[in-house]
Design a protein around this motif. Structure first.
Motif, PDB file in Angstrom:
ATOM      1  N   UNK A 173       0.833  -1.203   0.000  1.00 14.21           N
ATOM      2  CA  UNK A 173       0.000   0.000   0.000  1.00 14.21           C
ATOM      3  C   UNK A 173       0.867   1.253   0.000  1.00 14.21           C
ATOM      4  N   UNK A 174       1.917   1.283   0.819  1.00 17.38           N
ATOM      5  CA  UNK A 174       2.817   2.444   0.849  1.00 17.38           C
ATOM      6  C   UNK A 174       3.470   2.668  -0.512  1.00 17.38           C
ATOM      7  N   UNK A 175       3.820   1.599  -1.181  1.00 15.87           N
ATOM      8  CA  UNK A 175       4.452   1.725  -2.489  1.00 15.87           C
ATOM      9  C   UNK A 175       3.484   2.287  -3.515  1.00 15.87           C
ATOM     10  N   UNK A 176       2.193   1.938  -3.405  1.00 15.67           N
ATOM     11  CA  UNK A 176       1.220   2.344  -4.409  1.00 15.67           C
ATOM     12  C   UNK A 176       0.514   3.651  -4.082  1.00 15.67           C
ATOM     13  N   UNK A 177       0.662   4.177  -2.860  1.00 19.05           N
ATOM     14  CA  UNK A 177      -0.077   5.370  -2.475  1.00 19.05           C
ATOM     15  C   UNK A 177       0.336   6.569  -3.325  1.00 19.05           C
ATOM     16  N   UNK A 178      -0.623   7.489  -3.628  1.00 15.79           N
ATOM     17  CA  UNK A 178      -0.325   8.629  -4.505  1.00 15.79           C
ATOM     18  C   UNK A 178       0.543   9.696  -3.852  1.00 15.79           C
ATOM     19  N   UNK A 179       0.524   9.803  -2.507  1.00 14.59           N
ATOM     20  CA  UNK A 179       1.387  10.763  -1.821  1.00 14.59           C
ATOM     21  C   UNK A 179       2.799  10.195  -1.707  1.00 14.59           C
TER      22      UNK A 179
END
Length: 456
Positions: A271-277
């Protein structure tokens, strides 16, 4: 009853004394002919100096129309008895805010009966102060509650909150649900003994007895339906809102028996890798250890390997200013929320950004994590051409772009304007009361109202 109010009969004077803190007799031409003071006010020449003057000229300018209307309408039976707030100026005594009404006494005189509103204004101010204190305390508790809820959910050890009296589970974190092999919702409401194997109940009751004696030993037990999994457990007691609770913590005796935890950690990393921020992790010296794709895109680098090892200051913050503040705040407080700064791309592009950070300095590898979100910033130019903020949220973003003198001046003006508006709201737009709340003279308040174009 005082001998004042001239030839008014005893009944009339007694009636006035029961409904007013101060009373003035005004003739048909608006001249004050007599003044009576209740126990609220001390006898003073300031009040007596009103005698012989037009009443409308002894009040503040914002009350003159009201005073004239009260006297005029009092001679009209249909309009008599209305109540208006009047700011009465007293020589040597400042300003008194009165709730005044006018009643015709005879064809040539009216009686102005006034109630002192100073206690009401003081009570309103105390109420506002108490409300502000409650709001601050509520926000503090809400932030603390949010922090504990997040900690409860991300904790890798399984944790159950259990009511001590009947051993009912009232809360469970995801790690506990994973080890018990059931959703969090189904774990809540069950008895603690029922979620573990029958052969573990003796150990559980031994633990409960030890808690009664003030000890907290570790025990080895087995979750119900999972005979292949052995867990170690301990418990402690605490009291909340009058209820005695138990914090029951358990973990795999063999850490390798909990693949669900590793799966959950892998999902979090995905999720951290894919998050927009943008998200970046640095060491204690702010050198990049890891970064997601959004961060690489923001700083105009292709992959995580091309940013790793470089100092965060290469891309983030105004030179010599922001990173010192960020690092000091994280080391002192552990967290940083919505810090306004700038982020620079490898090819010169600069954007306004908000940074939220957290420090994890207690592990084997001390590190800091940063979430970076770009924002649109609208800045208005003043007549002098310098960039100045129009809201308190933009002040920090101007450090390094505008001189300190200009920032301080604009900040002072902004704070003054906000305080004046707040005082007017608290006082119900009563300017004399607002001036008293702010500790200003009426003349100073009027000058600032004109300066900031507040009011009429």
């Amino acid at each position: 009853m005082d001998a004042e109010l001239g030839d008014l009969d005893e009944f009339s004077r007694g009636l006035i004394a029961s409904v007013a803190d101060v009373a003035m007799v005004v003739d048909a031409s608006g001249i004050v002919t007599d003044v009576w003071l209740g126990a609220t006010f001390e006898r003073s020449d300031g009040w007596q100096s009103l005698v012989g003057q037009p009443w409308s000229e002894t009040v503040l300018p914002d009350s003159r129309v009201k005073a004239e209307e009260l006297v005029r309408n009092a001679f009209e039976e249909d309009a008599a008895g209305e109540r208006r707030e009047v700011n009465q100026a007293i020589e040597g005594g400042g300003v008194v805010t009165l709730s005044a009404s006018a009643v015709r006494f005879d064809d040539e005189r009216v009686v102005i009966a006034g109630r002192d509103l100073s206690p009401v204004a003081s009570m309103q101010q105390r109420l506002v102060s108490a409300q502000q204190s409650m709001d601050l305390e509520y926000r503090r508790l809400r932030r603390a509650g949010t922090a504990y809820r997040v900690l409860f959910r991300v904790c890798l050890d399984a944790v159950l909150v259990v009511r001590d009296s009947d051993h009912e589970i009232i809360e469970a974190n995801p790690a506990a649900a994973a080890l018990l092999g059931a959703p969090v919702e189904s774990v809540r409401g069950q008895k603690l003994e029922d979620v573990f194997a029958a052969g573990s109940r003796d150990e559980l009751f031994t633990l409960f007895g030890a808690l009664e004696a003030g000890a907290s030993p570790e025990i080895d037990i087995t979750p119900a339906g999972r005979e292949d999994l052995k867990v170690s457990a301990s418990a402690s007691r605490f009291r909340q809102t009058g209820t005695l609770l138990m914090l029951f913590r358990f973990w795999p005796t063999d850490r390798g028996q909990a693949p669900e935890l590793h799966t959950r950690r892998s999902r979090m990393m995905a999720v951290l890798e894919a998050m927009p921020d943008a998200f970046v992790v640095t060491d204690a010296e702010l050198r990049v250890l890891s970064a997601n794709a959004a961060y690489c895109e923001l700083v105009q680098r292709s992959t995580e390997q091309t940013v790793a090892g470089f100092h965060l200051g290469r891309w983030l913050g105004r030179p010599g200013v922001d990173l010192k503040i960020i690092s000091a705040s994280l080391r002192e407080n552990g967290v940083l929320r919505d810090f306004s700064t700038v982020i620079r791309g490898e090819y010169g592009q600069t954007q306004e950004a908000l940074v939220t950070g957290v420090a994890a300095m207690d592990g084997d590898l001390p590190c800091m994590g940063f979430s970076i979100r770009t924002v649109e910033t609208r800045v208005i130019e003043s007549d002098s051409g310098s960039l100045l903020p129009r809201s308190a949220d933009r002040l920090r973003s101007l450090v390094g772009r505008v001189s300190l003198k200009d920032i301080v001046q604009e900040s002072t003006d902004l704070v003054e304007k906000l305080c004046i508006k707040a005082a007017l709201e608290v006082s119900g737009n009563n300017r004399a009361a607002a001036a008293a709340l702010l500790g200003l003279s009426r003349q100073s308040l009027y000058s600032k109202l004109r300066r900031y174009s507040i009011g009429d």
